[in-house]
Scaffold this motif. Structure first.
Motif, short mmCIF file in Angstrom:
data_model
loop_
_atom_site.label_atom_id
_atom_site.label_comp_id
_atom_site.label_asym_id
_atom_site.label_seq_id
_atom_site.Cartn_x
_atom_site.Cartn_y
_atom_site.Cartn_z
N HIS A 1 5.06 10.39 17.56
CA HIS A 1 5.47 9.48 18.63
C HIS A 1 6.49 10.11 19.57
O HIS A 1 6.80 9.53 20.62
CB HIS A 1 6.06 8.19 18.04
CG HIS A 1 5.07 7.33 17.32
ND1 HIS A 1 5.45 6.21 16.60
CD2 HIS A 1 3.72 7.42 17.22
CE1 HIS A 1 4.37 5.66 16.07
NE2 HIS A 1 3.32 6.37 16.43
N ASN B 1 2.01 1.13 20.94
CA ASN B 1 1.73 -0.24 20.47
C ASN B 1 2.83 -1.21 20.88
O ASN B 1 3.23 -2.09 20.10
CB ASN B 1 1.59 -0.27 18.94
CG ASN B 1 0.45 0.59 18.44
OD1 ASN B 1 -0.62 0.64 19.07
ND2 ASN B 1 0.65 1.28 17.33
N GLN C 1 0.54 3.28 24.29
CA GLN C 1 0.21 4.21 23.21
C GLN C 1 1.12 4.00 22.00
O GLN C 1 0.72 4.29 20.87
CB GLN C 1 0.34 5.65 23.71
CG GLN C 1 -0.73 6.06 24.71
CD GLN C 1 -0.55 7.49 25.19
OE1 GLN C 1 0.27 8.24 24.65
NE2 GLN C 1 -1.33 7.89 26.20
#
Length: 726
Positions: free
Chosen positions: A633, A706, A704
């Protein structure tokens, strides 16, 4: 007097009485008689004061008092107040001679006085006789009344006695019926006087057989000569008892013959009482049989027995119990001597436990050691149970058993178990045992730690499988099936579920065995082989990771180039922005290569490394809890932060020397991270142009991750809310 006769006399002085009737006429009728009636009616003295009493001879002033007497008469007393005033003129005659007249009057007076005295005496005598007769009548009346009361009392007592006798007879009859006693009452000739219903069920006697001799019936109780014994009881006046054994019908009886007394203790017959004790006799025989079996079992198991009286402080021991304690055979021993061979430290504990149990009236169990020269030191367990004897006295029945071999085996087993535990602990191995019938698994602390369970104990097979990756379930089922059905040993590796990126590997071995109760079980150790697995795969993982990261980096750069606005013809500006974004990715990549001391990257470090290069003299403030950012991430979130810093440089806080940026974050209940970006710009003017490439890049990055993205403007600057998964 009370009859109405009036005899009134007035006494002027002693010896000088006169008839008041001659002195007062109207006064008697009008004054004196009502006064006497009032005195008799009210039974108290009545008086009239200063009354003028007149007569043919004259008048005088007097007080009249009517005084009631005890014999229902009234004494009337005249008290003269002054001299008699004679009425001379009315009775004046020509005197014959004065002396003669006086003489005649004196003679007449003397005669009347004698006559009056005689009458008074007669009246007094009659009054005394009447009074005596009245007293005799009253005495006789009292005696008659007393006799009547005594007769009434005797009658009541006789009635009470009859009622008591009737009640006692009814109570006796009810008692005999409710107690269901088999009783036959006989006279001296053995004739039946009374028989109960219960007796008729045992003996062939009917209710109509009253008055017949008992010898006419076939009544027998074992070997007892019933008729002969009844004659002996009547002759001696002493009761006898007899208990029969079980007959062919399984019946046994208790027979009691007692003399029947009447009057002054003379024996007038006998009472025959029969009780069916078949159940008691059968229980007694069964108790004797079970006692013999129990004694045999205790001897076979070398169990000692003792009976301890806590009040008398005396213990009665059998042979085995005495031998266990090193005493000289069975017998009675004082409480102070029975434990003389017990190890001293055990003696104090044993005595305390026993005395506490006696005080609280409860059972007790205690282990102790006995040291004997010929046997050495041996372990025993004693259990004392509080029992109540037939006399109501409480004692303790104590059973003792030799535990020496058991304790030795237990000690050896403990030593071996500790050795195994030490070896498993040194090897960081867990232990598991599966009950194939109940599918319950016993796990130790190390295995619970390996599987992520709350702690050691018993869990189900399904609970244990829930900790294993579903892809490895078939491997577990196949190996367990072969072990259970084919008694094969097994060894295999499987993976444990994990919330983090690291994968834990466990290796287990196992085999089956059958417990003493016949249940088949599977046991085996487990060991964490994650390090070995990771060591084997480390090189391949490094190569794969390097290739993966390079591919991701090229993909991101390609996305940045392709996402540039086609209408932007300023090549230098486009190149400057693109290079800045690539540099930001490089800083994020540096954080991946050089994580913190705990191997993780903090959100605060990522924000600071991305935003601080854009800040010169502006104030940057960061606040929030520790949040770890996952490696996959970091690139995306670094691009989002870079775009926010770029917008602040072009339009917001970083453009102005006195600008401020406050960035705060917090964790949400659903596991996301809420980030609040706030800019403060003096003389801020909100931009009016539509969202550009940077805004779309931020929105794409939040999607991306969430999460969500929202930006708004105020009079002081821009505010951004990001909710993302890191």
């Amino acid at each position: 007097d009370s009859s109405g006769d009036l005899s009134l006399f007035i006494t002027a002085r002693p010896g000088k009485e006169r008839d008041i009737g001659a002195l007062a006429r109207d006064e008697v009728r009008n004054i004196i008689l009502p006064l006497i009636a009032d005195a008799l009616e009210e039974d108290r003295r009545r008086a009239i004061k200063d009354l003028n009493v007149s007569s043919p001879f004259g008048s005088v002033k007097a007080d009249i008092i009517a005084h009631p007497m005890k014999d229902d008469t009234v004494a009337v007393i005249f008290l003269a107040k002054d001299r008699l005033r004679p009425i001379v003129d009315e009775y004046e005659h020509s005197p014959v001679t004065q002396d003669r007249r006086i003489g005649d009057l004196q003679e007449e007076l003397q005669a009347n006085r004698l006559l009056l005295k005689s009458k008074v005496e007669e009246i007094e005598t009659a009054n005394e006789e009447l009074k005596s007769s009245n007293e005799e009548m009253m005495s006789m009346n009292e005696e008659l009344q007393s006799a009547n009361e005594e007769l009434t009392t005797a009658n009541e007592e006789l009635k009470n006695k009859i009622d008591e006798l009737t009640l006692a007879n009814a109570d006796l009859d009810n008692f005999m019926q409710s107690a269901d006693l088999a009783m036959v009452v006989l006279d001296r000739g053995l004739r039946i006087r009374h028989v109960t219903e219960a007796a008729r069920r045992i003996m062939p006697i009917k209710s109509t057989d009253q008055g017949r001799s008992l010898g006419e019936f076939n009544v027998s109780f074992g070997k007892l000569d019933l008729l002969d014994e009844i004659h002996n009881v009547i002759g001696s006046g002493k009761a006898i008892e007899h208990t029969t054994e079980l007959d062919a019908d399984g019946k046994a009886y208790f027979v009691r013959i007692t003399p029947y007394f009447f009057g002054e203790g003379t024996v007038e017959g006998a009472s025959l009482t029969v009780v069916d004790i078949s159940g008691e006799v059968a229980l007694r025989q069964d108790l004797v049989r079970k006692s013999a079996l129990l004694n045999l079992a205790m001897q076979a198991n070398k169990m000692g027995f003792a009976e301890f009286d806590p009040d008398a402080r005396i213990a009665i021991l059998d042979d085995v119990g005495a031998d266990q304690l090193g005493l000289d055979g069975a017998g009675s021993y004082p409480a102070e001597t029975i434990f003389k061979n017990v190890v001293p430290e055990d003696f104090e504990r044993l005595s305390a436990i026993r005395e506490d149990a006696i005080k609280q009236k409860k059972d007790y169990t205690v282990d102790y050691r006995v040291a004997q020269p010929e046997k050495g030191t041996r372990w025993y367990k004693a259990r004392g149970s509080r029992i109540q004897g037939a006399d109501g006295h409480h004692k303790y029945a104590v059973i003792s058993i030799d535990l020496t071999e058991e304790i030795q085996l237990r000690h050896n087993l403990h030593v071996e178990s500790e050795r195994v535990k030490l070896a498993m602990k040194a090897g960081r191995m867990g232990f598991v045992e599966l009950d194939t019938e109940s599918n319950e698994i016993t796990v130790d602390r190390e295995l619970a730690k390996q599987f992520g369970l709350p702690g050691e104990g018993i869990v189900s097979l399904n609970d244990l499988k829930a900790c294993i990756l579903e892809d490895d379930w078939s491997l577990l089922d196949e190996n367990l099936a072969r072990a259970i059905h084919e008694n094969e040993e097994y060894e295999f590796d499987f993976r444990i579920k994990s919330d983090g990126p690291d994968q834990k590997w466990i290796r287990t071995r196992g085999l089956t065995y059958q417990s003493v109760d016949g249940d088949k079980k599977v046991v085996g150790p487990t060991i964490d082989v994650t390090a070995a697995k990771m060591a084997m795969r480390h090189q391949k993982a490094l190569v794969d990771e390097m290739g993966h990261r390079i591919k991701n980096l090229f993909a991101v750069i390609g996305a940045l180039v392709q996402s540039a606005p086609k209408a932007n013809d300023d090549v230098e500006r486009f190149a400057h922005d693109l290079i800045a974004r690539i540099v930001s990715l490089g800083r994020a990549y540096d954080l991946i290569k050089t994580p913190g001391e705990d191997g993780r990257t903090q959100l605060s470090d990522l924000i600071r490394s991305t935003v601080e290069p854009h800040v010169s003299q502006q104030r940057l403030t960061l606040s929030g809890p520790d949040v770890n950012v996952a490696e996959d991430h970091m690139n995306t979130f670094a691009l989002v932060l870079h775009e926010l810093a770029t917008n602040a440089t072009k339009h917001g806080a970083i453009r102005h020397p006195d600008g401020e940026i406050d960035i705060g974050w917090d964790k949400t209940e659903d596991g996301l991270v809420a980030i609040h970006w706030k800019e403060t710009v003096p003389d801020f003017d909100a931009p009016t142009e539509k969202a550009g490439f940077g805004t779309r890049l931020i929105a794409m990055g939040a999607a991306q991750l969430n999460g969500t993205f929202e930006r708004r403007y105020s009079d002081t600057g821009a505010e951004v809310d990001l909710v993302v998964a890191l």
